[in-house]
Scaffold this motif. Sequence first.
Motif, PDB file in Angstrom:
ATOM      1  N   VAL A  33       0.823  -1.212   0.000  1.00  0.00           N
ATOM      2  CA  VAL A  33       0.000   0.000   0.000  1.00  0.00           C
ATOM      3  C   VAL A  33       0.858   1.262   0.000  1.00  0.00           C
ATOM      4  O   VAL A  33       0.529   2.238  -0.668  1.00  0.00           O
ATOM      5  CB  VAL A  33      -0.949  -0.001   1.224  1.00  0.00           C
ATOM      6  N   ILE A  34       1.980   1.241   0.722  1.00  0.00           N
ATOM      7  CA  ILE A  34       2.767   2.463   0.889  1.00  0.00           C
ATOM      8  C   ILE A  34       3.948   2.578  -0.068  1.00  0.00           C
ATOM      9  O   ILE A  34       4.636   3.596  -0.062  1.00  0.00           O
ATOM     10  CB  ILE A  34       3.262   2.605   2.346  1.00  0.00           C
ATOM     11  N   LYS A  37      10.105   4.298   5.397  1.00  0.00           N
ATOM     12  CA  LYS A  37       8.910   5.032   5.806  1.00  0.00           C
ATOM     13  C   LYS A  37       8.324   4.448   7.089  1.00  0.00           C
ATOM     14  O   LYS A  37       7.945   5.181   8.003  1.00  0.00           O
ATOM     15  CB  LYS A  37       7.846   4.987   4.707  1.00  0.00           C
ATOM     16  N   LEU A  38       8.266   3.134   7.151  1.00  0.00           N
ATOM     17  CA  LEU A  38       7.709   2.467   8.326  1.00  0.00           C
ATOM     18  C   LEU A  38       8.592   2.703   9.552  1.00  0.00           C
ATOM     19  O   LEU A  38       8.095   2.950  10.647  1.00  0.00           O
ATOM     20  CB  LEU A  38       7.550   0.978   8.039  1.00  0.00           C
ATOM     21  N   ILE A  43       8.133  13.689   5.205  1.00  0.00           N
ATOM     22  CA  ILE A  43       7.707  12.851   6.329  1.00  0.00           C
ATOM     23  C   ILE A  43       6.279  13.190   6.720  1.00  0.00           C
ATOM     24  O   ILE A  43       5.446  12.302   6.916  1.00  0.00           O
ATOM     25  CB  ILE A  43       8.656  13.016   7.529  1.00  0.00           C
ATOM     26  N   LEU A  44       5.990  14.470   6.824  1.00  0.00           N
ATOM     27  CA  LEU A  44       4.643  14.910   7.180  1.00  0.00           C
ATOM     28  C   LEU A  44       3.609  14.406   6.184  1.00  0.00           C
ATOM     29  O   LEU A  44       2.496  14.041   6.556  1.00  0.00           O
ATOM     30  CB  LEU A  44       4.601  16.434   7.261  1.00  0.00           C
ATOM     31  N   THR A  45       3.993  14.314   4.920  1.00  0.00           N
ATOM     32  CA  THR A  45       3.086  13.859   3.868  1.00  0.00           C
ATOM     33  C   THR A  45       2.743  12.379   4.018  1.00  0.00           C
ATOM     34  O   THR A  45       1.587  11.995   3.873  1.00  0.00           O
ATOM     35  CB  THR A  45       3.716  14.100   2.483  1.00  0.00           C
ATOM     36  N   PHE A  46       3.737  11.554   4.321  1.00  0.00           N
ATOM     37  CA  PHE A  46       3.447  10.120   4.322  1.00  0.00           C
ATOM     38  C   PHE A  46       3.087   9.540   5.688  1.00  0.00           C
ATOM     39  O   PHE A  46       2.651   8.392   5.761  1.00  0.00           O
ATOM     40  CB  PHE A  46       4.558   9.301   3.655  1.00  0.00           C
ATOM     41  N   LEU A  74      -0.172   5.427   8.675  1.00  0.00           N
ATOM     42  CA  LEU A  74      -1.065   5.109   9.796  1.00  0.00           C
ATOM     43  C   LEU A  74      -2.399   4.558   9.306  1.00  0.00           C
ATOM     44  O   LEU A  74      -2.930   3.600   9.878  1.00  0.00           O
ATOM     45  CB  LEU A  74      -1.287   6.350  10.658  1.00  0.00           C
ATOM     46  N   ILE A  75      -2.928   5.121   8.256  1.00  0.00           N
ATOM     47  CA  ILE A  75      -4.186   4.623   7.681  1.00  0.00           C
ATOM     48  C   ILE A  75      -3.996   3.214   7.130  1.00  0.00           C
ATOM     49  O   ILE A  75      -4.831   2.335   7.327  1.00  0.00           O
ATOM     50  CB  ILE A  75      -4.708   5.594   6.603  1.00  0.00           C
TER      51      ILE A  75
END
Length: 96
Positions: A29-30, A46-47, A74-77, A82-83
Amino acid sequence: MAEEDPFAYRNILRLLQTKFDELQMVNTVITKINTPMRNAIPSKTKLEIMLHYLASGDSLMTLEYLFRVPHNTILTFLSEILIAIYYALALFIKFS
């Protein structure tokens, strides 16, 4: 780092390597595609950033210096990850 020093890795993410591997079910997904203009940030990175952010409460600027990823990126992803985790683990979440 997980292979070199598992204790430090657990201390940074507040998660065992095996549990981190289980969380990588959200990679599909990410994950983003590399383009000719830029290379995508690996989903594992990212994780790790998201888990360190939740575990430590560090500022985005601190995360930028630690992981070499711009704070606005970072703020973007963060919310995206989390979703993705919420939907991946929805079967295990119980509301009363």
